[in-house]
Design a protein around this motif. Structure first.
Motif, PDB file in Angstrom:
ATOM      1  N   ASN A   1     -13.820 -18.039 -19.586  1.00 31.98           N
ATOM      2  CA  ASN A   1     -12.371 -17.841 -19.681  1.00 31.98           C
ATOM      3  C   ASN A   1     -11.980 -16.444 -19.216  1.00 31.98           C
ATOM      4  O   ASN A   1     -10.965 -16.260 -18.545  1.00 31.98           O
ATOM      5  CB  ASN A   1     -11.885 -18.070 -21.110  1.00 31.98           C
ATOM      6  N   GLU A   2     -12.791 -15.476 -19.569  1.00 33.12           N
ATOM      7  CA  GLU A   2     -12.554 -14.089 -19.168  1.00 33.12           C
ATOM      8  C   GLU A   2     -12.613 -13.962 -17.657  1.00 33.12           C
ATOM      9  O   GLU A   2     -11.764 -13.322 -17.035  1.00 33.12           O
ATOM     10  CB  GLU A   2     -13.622 -13.199 -19.828  1.00 33.12           C
ATOM     11  N   LYS A   3     -13.607 -14.587 -17.023  1.00 24.81           N
ATOM     12  CA  LYS A   3     -13.736 -14.568 -15.564  1.00 24.81           C
ATOM     13  C   LYS A   3     -12.531 -15.219 -14.902  1.00 24.81           C
ATOM     14  O   LYS A   3     -11.981 -14.709 -13.938  1.00 24.81           O
ATOM     15  CB  LYS A   3     -15.009 -15.298 -15.113  1.00 24.81           C
ATOM     16  N   GLU A   4     -12.107 -16.374 -15.440  1.00 25.34           N
ATOM     17  CA  GLU A   4     -10.965 -17.098 -14.873  1.00 25.34           C
ATOM     18  C   GLU A   4      -9.692 -16.270 -14.955  1.00 25.34           C
ATOM     19  O   GLU A   4      -8.906 -16.237 -14.013  1.00 25.34           O
ATOM     20  CB  GLU A   4     -10.767 -18.435 -15.587  1.00 25.34           C
ATOM     21  N   SER A   5      -9.492 -15.595 -16.054  1.00 22.99           N
ATOM     22  CA  SER A   5      -8.271 -14.788 -16.203  1.00 22.99           C
ATOM     23  C   SER A   5      -8.292 -13.591 -15.265  1.00 22.99           C
ATOM     24  O   SER A   5      -7.253 -13.186 -14.745  1.00 22.99           O
ATOM     25  CB  SER A   5      -8.078 -14.339 -17.644  1.00 22.99           C
ATOM     26  N   ARG A   6      -9.470 -13.024 -14.991  1.00 24.65           N
ATOM     27  CA  ARG A   6      -9.556 -11.923 -14.022  1.00 24.65           C
ATOM     28  C   ARG A   6      -9.263 -12.411 -12.607  1.00 24.65           C
ATOM     29  O   ARG A   6      -8.636 -11.701 -11.833  1.00 24.65           O
ATOM     30  CB  ARG A   6     -10.935 -11.273 -14.075  1.00 24.65           C
ATOM     31  N   VAL A   7      -9.719 -13.606 -12.287  1.00 23.08           N
ATOM     32  CA  VAL A   7      -9.490 -14.170 -10.962  1.00 23.08           C
ATOM     33  C   VAL A   7      -8.008 -14.452 -10.750  1.00 23.08           C
ATOM     34  O   VAL A   7      -7.459 -14.209  -9.681  1.00 23.08           O
ATOM     35  CB  VAL A   7     -10.332 -15.464 -10.763  1.00 23.08           C
ATOM     36  N   GLN A   8      -7.329 -14.938 -11.800  1.00 19.69           N
ATOM     37  CA  GLN A   8      -5.914 -15.259 -11.714  1.00 19.69           C
ATOM     38  C   GLN A   8      -5.051 -14.012 -11.565  1.00 19.69           C
ATOM     39  O   GLN A   8      -3.975 -14.075 -10.996  1.00 19.69           O
ATOM     40  CB  GLN A   8      -5.470 -16.070 -12.923  1.00 19.69           C
ATOM     41  N   ASN A   9      -5.500 -12.911 -12.087  1.00 25.16           N
ATOM     42  CA  ASN A   9      -4.704 -11.667 -12.016  1.00 25.16           C
ATOM     43  C   ASN A   9      -5.021 -10.998 -10.737  1.00 25.16           C
ATOM     44  O   ASN A   9      -4.773 -10.469  -9.935  1.00 25.16           O
ATOM     45  CB  ASN A   9      -5.020 -10.736 -13.182  1.00 25.16           C
TER      46      ASN A   9
END
Length: 112
Positions: A104-112
């Motif tokens: 989830n942390e990786k996904e949120s970094r990718v989205q930002n």
């Protein structure tokens, strides 16, 4: 070391006790000294307890951080869920949750 020896080595206690040799002091004065000593000893006890609890919590948090790093590094290097569970002492379910939080942390970094 016995309690009596520890108490007699306590500076606060001995300072307060020094004047008690004069038994001609009124009862209220002696009672006041006892009360002041109790307040000091209670405060010292509270501080000692807080330091001990703080150390224990810090150690516990540090261990959890290490286990989380082990899980992250192991996961990123293909280590199995059961092995990560064995290494950390966490259940496989908890290991899965931690891995999910990484994802989830990786996904949120990718989205930002």
């Amino acid at each position: 070391m016995e309690l009596e020896e520890k108490t007699m080595k306590d500076e606060h206690f001995t300072e307060t006790l020094d004047g008690w040799e004069e038994w001609d002091e009124p009862f209220e004065v002696r009672l006041d000294k006892i009360y002041r000593l109790k307040v000091m000893l209670d405060e010292e006890s509270r501080l000692r307890y807080a330091r001990t609890k703080g150390r224990e919590e810090g150690i516990k948090e540090g261990r959890q951080q290490v286990k989380t790093k082990v899980i992250r590094n192991g996961y990123e290097n293909g280590v199995s869920l059961s092995t990560l569970s064995m290494l950390t002492g966490y259940s496989e379910k908890k290991v899965r949750c931690i891995i999910q939080s990484f994802q989830n942390e990786k996904e949120s970094r990718v989205q930002n």
